[in-house]
Design a protein around this motif. Structure first.
Motif, PDB file in Angstrom:
ATOM      1  N   GLN A  18       0.826  -1.208   0.000  1.00  0.00           N
ATOM      2  CA  GLN A  18       0.000   0.000   0.000  1.00  0.00           C
ATOM      3  C   GLN A  18       0.864   1.262   0.000  1.00  0.00           C
ATOM      4  O   GLN A  18       0.579   2.214  -0.718  1.00  0.00           O
ATOM      5  N   LEU A  21       2.265   1.761  -3.497  1.00  0.00           N
ATOM      6  CA  LEU A  21       1.240   2.228  -4.434  1.00  0.00           C
ATOM      7  C   LEU A  21       0.908   3.700  -4.203  1.00  0.00           C
ATOM      8  O   LEU A  21       0.731   4.466  -5.158  1.00  0.00           O
ATOM      9  N   GLN A  22       0.826   4.108  -2.947  1.00  0.00           N
ATOM     10  CA  GLN A  22       0.545   5.516  -2.649  1.00  0.00           C
ATOM     11  C   GLN A  22       1.695   6.408  -3.117  1.00  0.00           C
ATOM     12  O   GLN A  22       1.462   7.497  -3.655  1.00  0.00           O
ATOM     13  N   LYS A  25       1.475   6.779  -6.858  1.00  0.00           N
ATOM     14  CA  LYS A  25       0.375   7.681  -7.209  1.00  0.00           C
ATOM     15  C   LYS A  25       0.793   9.140  -7.016  1.00  0.00           C
ATOM     16  O   LYS A  25       0.529   9.996  -7.861  1.00  0.00           O
ATOM     17  N   ARG A  26       1.482   9.418  -5.908  1.00  0.00           N
ATOM     18  CA  ARG A  26       1.973  10.779  -5.650  1.00  0.00           C
ATOM     19  C   ARG A  26       2.947  11.224  -6.738  1.00  0.00           C
ATOM     20  O   ARG A  26       2.918  12.358  -7.196  1.00  0.00           O
ATOM     21  N   LEU A  28       3.053  10.260  -9.845  1.00  0.00           N
ATOM     22  CA  LEU A  28       2.305  10.585 -11.060  1.00  0.00           C
ATOM     23  C   LEU A  28       1.627  11.940 -10.952  1.00  0.00           C
ATOM     24  O   LEU A  28       1.609  12.719 -11.908  1.00  0.00           O
ATOM     25  N   GLU A  29       1.085  12.226  -9.790  1.00  0.00           N
ATOM     26  CA  GLU A  29       0.396  13.496  -9.600  1.00  0.00           C
ATOM     27  C   GLU A  29       1.371  14.669  -9.614  1.00  0.00           C
ATOM     28  O   GLU A  29       1.041  15.756 -10.091  1.00  0.00           O
ATOM     29  N   ARG A  58      11.147   4.570  -8.884  1.00  0.00           N
ATOM     30  CA  ARG A  58       9.824   3.958  -9.029  1.00  0.00           C
ATOM     31  C   ARG A  58       9.916   2.625  -9.767  1.00  0.00           C
ATOM     32  O   ARG A  58       9.177   1.698  -9.475  1.00  0.00           O
TER      33      ARG A  58
END
Length: 119
Positions: A18, A21-22, A25-26, A28-29, A58
């Motif tokens: 988790q 994955l978080q 995601k950060r 990418l943002e 990553r």
């Protein structure tokens, strides 16, 4: 290995998964940057280098994520904590240090010796 240990490792692996994955995601943002915002070539080069390093990190995390998924599958199929090479039980201390491992310490040391001899 008892059920309490298995559940503890499963929770540990799921939390690591988790977190990865978080983090992805950060990334990418936050990865959208406009080259027009950078005043000169040095800033642009520095920014591109930093972005390259982040993506390399990553990529390593993606590899670790696959190992975590395989470890979780081994928990489900009952083979977690068993060395792939010698089929002996992997020590709990080794699993605590590296829960995605598939080799006991003795087999891992043998593997590393062979790898060193090839280089």
């Amino acid at each position: 290995m008892n059920q309490t240990d298995l559940q503890r490792f499963k929770t540990m692996l799921e939390e690591s998964r988790q977190t990865l994955l978080q983090s992805a995601k950060r990334t990418l943002e936050e990865s959208n940057f406009d080259t027009d915002d950078l005043p000169d070539e040095i800033d642009l080069a520095s920014s591109e280098y930093n972005q390259s390093m982040v993506f390399r990190l990553r990529d390593r995390e993606k590899f670790l994520l696959k190992k975590i998924d395989k470890a979780l599958a081994r928990i489900d199929d009952g083979s977690f904590g068993i060395c792939e090479r010698c089929e002996e039980e992997i020590s709990v201390k080794r699993l605590e240090a590296r829960p995605v491992t598939t080799l006991c310490i003795r087999c891992k040391e043998e593997q590393e010796k062979k790898e060193k001899s090839y280089s």
